[in-house]
Design a protein around this motif. Structure first.
Motif, PDB file in Angstrom:
ATOM      1  N   ARG A 142       0.850   4.451  -2.613  1.00 54.65           N
ATOM      2  CA  ARG A 142      -0.485   4.978  -2.289  1.00 54.65           C
ATOM      3  C   ARG A 142      -0.516   5.425  -0.841  1.00 54.65           C
ATOM      4  O   ARG A 142       0.001   4.740   0.048  1.00 54.65           O
ATOM      5  N   LEU A 143      -1.126   6.576  -0.615  1.00 56.68           N
ATOM      6  CA  LEU A 143      -1.326   7.083   0.744  1.00 56.68           C
ATOM      7  C   LEU A 143      -2.760   6.772   1.133  1.00 56.68           C
ATOM      8  O   LEU A 143      -3.693   7.148   0.420  1.00 56.68           O
ATOM      9  N   GLU A 144      -2.943   6.064   2.243  1.00 61.93           N
ATOM     10  CA  GLU A 144      -4.299   5.673   2.632  1.00 61.93           C
ATOM     11  C   GLU A 144      -4.429   5.515   4.146  1.00 61.93           C
ATOM     12  O   GLU A 144      -3.436   5.376   4.869  1.00 61.93           O
ATOM     13  N   LEU A 145      -5.677   5.556   4.600  1.00 65.65           N
ATOM     14  CA  LEU A 145      -5.988   5.335   6.013  1.00 65.65           C
ATOM     15  C   LEU A 145      -6.372   3.872   6.197  1.00 65.65           C
ATOM     16  O   LEU A 145      -7.205   3.340   5.452  1.00 65.65           O
ATOM     17  N   GLN A 146      -5.750   3.253   7.180  1.00 65.58           N
ATOM     18  CA  GLN A 146      -6.082   1.858   7.469  1.00 65.58           C
ATOM     19  C   GLN A 146      -6.038   1.643   8.974  1.00 65.58           C
ATOM     20  O   GLN A 146      -4.985   1.845   9.604  1.00 65.58           O
ATOM     21  N   ASP A 147      -7.167   1.224   9.531  1.00 62.38           N
ATOM     22  CA  ASP A 147      -7.253   0.969  10.976  1.00 62.38           C
ATOM     23  C   ASP A 147      -6.728   2.147  11.792  1.00 62.38           C
ATOM     24  O   ASP A 147      -5.879   1.982  12.666  1.00 62.38           O
ATOM     25  N   MET A 148      -7.206   3.326  11.448  1.00 53.22           N
ATOM     26  CA  MET A 148      -6.860   4.555  12.184  1.00 53.22           C
ATOM     27  C   MET A 148      -5.412   5.012  11.972  1.00 53.22           C
ATOM     28  O   MET A 148      -4.935   5.911  12.658  1.00 53.22           O
ATOM     29  N   HIS A 149      -4.722   4.383  11.058  1.00 57.82           N
ATOM     30  CA  HIS A 149      -3.325   4.755  10.815  1.00 57.82           C
ATOM     31  C   HIS A 149      -3.167   5.277   9.388  1.00 57.82           C
ATOM     32  O   HIS A 149      -3.758   4.739   8.444  1.00 57.82           O
ATOM     33  N   LEU A 150      -2.342   6.296   9.256  1.00 58.16           N
ATOM     34  CA  LEU A 150      -2.031   6.858   7.936  1.00 58.16           C
ATOM     35  C   LEU A 150      -0.796   6.133   7.413  1.00 58.16           C
ATOM     36  O   LEU A 150       0.294   6.238   7.980  1.00 58.16           O
ATOM     37  N   ILE A 151      -0.969   5.371   6.342  1.00 61.10           N
ATOM     38  CA  ILE A 151       0.131   4.532   5.850  1.00 61.10           C
ATOM     39  C   ILE A 151       0.414   4.788   4.371  1.00 61.10           C
ATOM     40  O   ILE A 151      -0.419   5.313   3.630  1.00 61.10           O
ATOM     41  N   ILE A 152       1.606   4.386   3.990  1.00 56.81           N
ATOM     42  CA  ILE A 152       2.025   4.441   2.588  1.00 56.81           C
ATOM     43  C   ILE A 152       2.230   2.998   2.129  1.00 56.81           C
ATOM     44  O   ILE A 152       2.857   2.197   2.823  1.00 56.81           O
ATOM     45  N   ARG A 153       1.685   2.671   0.965  1.00 56.99           N
ATOM     46  CA  ARG A 153       1.873   1.338   0.388  1.00 56.99           C
ATOM     47  C   ARG A 153       2.558   1.454  -0.974  1.00 56.99           C
ATOM     48  O   ARG A 153       1.964   2.040  -1.871  1.00 56.99           O
ATOM     49  N   PRO A 154       3.761   0.932  -1.153  1.00 58.74           N
ATOM     50  CA  PRO A 154       4.610   0.330  -0.132  1.00 58.74           C
ATOM     51  C   PRO A 154       5.174   1.390   0.820  1.00 58.74           C
ATOM     52  O   PRO A 154       5.328   2.551   0.430  1.00 58.74           O
ATOM     53  N   SER A 155       5.460   0.965   2.030  1.00 57.49           N
ATOM     54  CA  SER A 155       5.997   1.881   3.031  1.00 57.49           C
ATOM     55  C   SER A 155       7.415   2.292   2.642  1.00 57.49           C
ATOM     56  O   SER A 155       8.043   1.639   1.803  1.00 57.49           O
ATOM     57  N   PRO A 156       7.931   3.378   3.235  1.00 60.83           N
ATOM     58  CA  PRO A 156       9.325   3.765   2.946  1.00 60.83           C
ATOM     59  C   PRO A 156      10.311   2.630   3.172  1.00 60.83           C
ATOM     60  O   PRO A 156      11.262   2.453   2.397  1.00 60.83           O
ATOM     61  N   GLU A 157      10.066   1.840   4.219  1.00 56.03           N
ATOM     62  CA  GLU A 157      10.953   0.701   4.503  1.00 56.03           C
ATOM     63  C   GLU A 157      10.808  -0.375   3.430  1.00 56.03           C
ATOM     64  O   GLU A 157      11.804  -0.971   3.000  1.00 56.03           O
ATOM     65  N   GLU A 158       9.583  -0.607   3.005  1.00 59.47           N
ATOM     66  CA  GLU A 158       9.345  -1.618   1.959  1.00 59.47           C
ATOM     67  C   GLU A 158       9.924  -1.168   0.623  1.00 59.47           C
ATOM     68  O   GLU A 158      10.406  -1.999  -0.161  1.00 59.47           O
ATOM     69  N   LEU A 159       9.884   0.130   0.370  1.00 56.92           N
ATOM     70  CA  LEU A 159      10.456   0.655  -0.876  1.00 56.92           C
ATOM     71  C   LEU A 159      11.960   0.427  -0.909  1.00 56.92           C
ATOM     72  O   LEU A 159      12.513   0.008  -1.927  1.00 56.92           O
ATOM     73  N   GLN A 160      12.623   0.687   0.208  1.00 63.29           N
ATOM     74  CA  GLN A 160      14.057   0.470   0.284  1.00 63.29           C
ATOM     75  C   GLN A 160      14.383  -1.018   0.157  1.00 63.29           C
ATOM     76  O   GLN A 160      15.349  -1.398  -0.516  1.00 63.29           O
ATOM     77  N   ALA A 161      13.567  -1.862   0.783  1.00 64.52           N
ATOM     78  CA  ALA A 161      13.763  -3.311   0.683  1.00 64.52           C
ATOM     79  C   ALA A 161      13.562  -3.782  -0.754  1.00 64.52           C
ATOM     80  O   ALA A 161      14.263  -4.685  -1.232  1.00 64.52           O
ATOM     81  N   LEU A 162      12.607  -3.162  -1.455  1.00 61.14           N
ATOM     82  CA  LEU A 162      12.358  -3.500  -2.858  1.00 61.14           C
ATOM     83  C   LEU A 162      13.584  -3.192  -3.705  1.00 61.14           C
ATOM     84  O   LEU A 162      13.973  -4.003  -4.564  1.00 61.14           O
ATOM     85  N   ALA A 163      14.199  -2.047  -3.467  1.00 52.10           N
ATOM     86  CA  ALA A 163      15.404  -1.673  -4.212  1.00 52.10           C
ATOM     87  C   ALA A 163      16.517  -2.696  -3.986  1.00 52.10           C
ATOM     88  O   ALA A 163      17.178  -3.137  -4.932  1.00 52.10           O
ATOM     89  N   GLU A 164      16.709  -3.079  -2.732  1.00 51.31           N
ATOM     90  CA  GLU A 164      17.731  -4.073  -2.392  1.00 51.31           C
ATOM     91  C   GLU A 164      17.428  -5.398  -3.081  1.00 51.31           C
ATOM     92  O   GLU A 164      18.334  -6.080  -3.591  1.00 51.31           O
ATOM     93  N   GLU A 165      16.169  -5.771  -3.099  1.00 53.99           N
ATOM     94  CA  GLU A 165      15.754  -7.040  -3.696  1.00 53.99           C
ATOM     95  C   GLU A 165      15.969  -7.040  -5.206  1.00 53.99           C
ATOM     96  O   GLU A 165      16.454  -8.028  -5.775  1.00 53.99           O
ATOM     97  N   ILE A 166      15.614  -5.930  -5.850  1.00 52.68           N
ATOM     98  CA  ILE A 166      15.802  -5.829  -7.297  1.00 52.68           C
ATOM     99  C   ILE A 166      17.276  -5.941  -7.663  1.00 52.68           C
ATOM    100  O   ILE A 166      17.647  -6.660  -8.602  1.00 52.68           O
ATOM    101  N   VAL A 167      18.127  -5.241  -6.916  1.00 49.93           N
ATOM    102  CA  VAL A 167      19.576  -5.305  -7.169  1.00 49.93           C
ATOM    103  C   VAL A 167      20.074  -6.728  -6.977  1.00 49.93           C
ATOM    104  O   VAL A 167      20.852  -7.245  -7.783  1.00 49.93           O
ATOM    105  N   SER A 168      19.623  -7.376  -5.914  1.00 52.26           N
ATOM    106  CA  SER A 168      20.036  -8.756  -5.633  1.00 52.26           C
ATOM    107  C   SER A 168      19.590  -9.696  -6.742  1.00 52.26           C
ATOM    108  O   SER A 168      20.350 -10.582  -7.168  1.00 52.26           O
ATOM    109  N   ASP A 169      18.354  -9.515  -7.221  1.00 50.15           N
ATOM    110  CA  ASP A 169      17.835 -10.351  -8.317  1.00 50.15           C
ATOM    111  C   ASP A 169      18.674 -10.185  -9.582  1.00 50.15           C
ATOM    112  O   ASP A 169      18.925 -11.159 -10.302  1.00 50.15           O
ATOM    113  N   ILE A 170      19.069  -8.957  -9.852  1.00 51.44           N
ATOM    114  CA  ILE A 170      19.879  -8.682 -11.043  1.00 51.44           C
ATOM    115  C   ILE A 170      21.255  -9.341 -10.926  1.00 51.44           C
ATOM    116  O   ILE A 170      21.735  -9.992 -11.850  1.00 51.44           O
TER     117      ILE A 170
END
Length: 316
Positions: A142-170
């Motif tokens: 999701r793209l949204e404004l939060q506290d004057m900042h334009l953010i992505i949820r999950p952020s690009p960094e969080e998305l990459q971390a999610l991929a790493e986590e899923i692989v590790s879980d598998i």
């Protein structure tokens, strides 16, 4: 003569007993094959409700992993019990090189089964983030404004971390099966981590997540040209505008109209922002939260100039 027949009977019983024990040991190995077959029946992570057009189900991630890991733990206990039973059936002496080779044979079977299991889950994810015409989005941000900042949820960094986590879980499923050839590694995990098939699938999956993360960041950054709409203080801008006329006097009515028209035209332009963007057919970006905030901010700027004019009229 009687002694010969007695010997033949005893020998026959011994052979029959040995044959029965060998058959039972072979049956146990077939049972092991059956256990390995269950590991590839379903991927660990799937789309919600198993449908082809829903997103990847991650809300129940912890519960799903607990269930899978428990099953693997039970299978590990079954494998261990089977090996111990075969050792008794085959009457293996305390130290036997033949038994070590037998364990290595079973160890290779289990390693292959775990590789197939992990590959099944990784391939499912890869297949569902293929860029093809009949593909449905697998993940969403999701793209949204939060506290004057334009953010992505999950952020690009969080998305990459999610991929790493899923692989590790598998890959972690391999730690629940007791290692038979313990002289190789304490668990099967190191073998899976260096297996060419698993490594290839993992790297391709992580690369696709990285590409999706980069593209969402690029899409976000194109809107930074409008950041003044949500970052600038309207009162400060108005005060500055009110002294922008000749000799620091209040601007003319036409200048007010020019500002109002500017923001109303910008509002019309921003209404054309796509509310949903899909990258490579599988990663969806929901722009609606940001678009709503952006339009609301744009309206506030136009309203600010209008309200100032109205207040001037009412005060006279």
């Amino acid at each position: 003569m009687y002694g010969v027949w007695e010997y033949i009977e005893v020998l026959g019983d011994t052979v029959s007993n040995l044959e029965g024990r060998v058959r039972k040991a072979q049956a146990n190995v077939k049972l092991l094959d059956g256990i390995l077959a269950t590991w590839v029946q379903k991927p660990i992570f799937e789309r919600r409700d198993g449908k082809k057009d829903t997103l990847l189900s991650l809300e129940d991630k912890a519960e799903r992993l607990k269930k899978v890991y428990s099953c693997m733990e039970r299978d590990g206990a079954k494998v261990q019990a089977m090996v111990e039973e075969n050792k008794l059936l085959l009457k293996v002496p305390a130290s036997s090189r033949h038994w070590d080779r037998y364990l290595l044979f079973l160890d290779h079977m289990i390693t292959r089964g775990l590789v197939d299991s992990v590959s099944r889950s990784l391939f499912y994810l890869l297949d569902n983030c293929e860029s093809r015409s009949n593909q449905f989005p697998l993940l969403e941000a999701r793209l949204e404004l939060q506290d004057m900042h334009l953010i992505i949820r999950p952020s690009p960094e969080e998305l990459q971390a999610l991929a790493e986590e899923i692989v590790s879980d598998i890959l972690h499923v391999s730690t629940f099966i007791p290692r038979l050839a313990t002289h190789v590694h304490a668990t099967y995990l190191p073998d899976l981590q260096k297996d060419e098939e698993v490594v290839g699938l993992k790297e391709t999956l992580l690369e696709r997540f990285q590409v999706a993360a980069n593209r969402t960041a690029e899409h976000r950054d194109q809107f930074l040209q409008h950041q003044a709409l949500w970052k600038d203080r309207r009162r400060d801008i108005l005060d500055k505008f009110l002294t922008s006329g000749d000799n620091n006097t209040q601007p003319s009515l036409s200048q007010f109209k020019q500002q109002i028209d500017l923001y109303e035209a910008l509002y019309t332009e921003l209404e054309g922002i796509e509310t949903t963007v899909v990258f490579d057919k599988w990663f969806r970006l929901d722009v609606r939260p940001f678009k709503h905030s952006l339009l609301e901010n744009t309206k506030k700027w136009a309203r600010m100039y209008k309200q100032h004019l109205i207040s001037q009229v009412t005060e006279r």
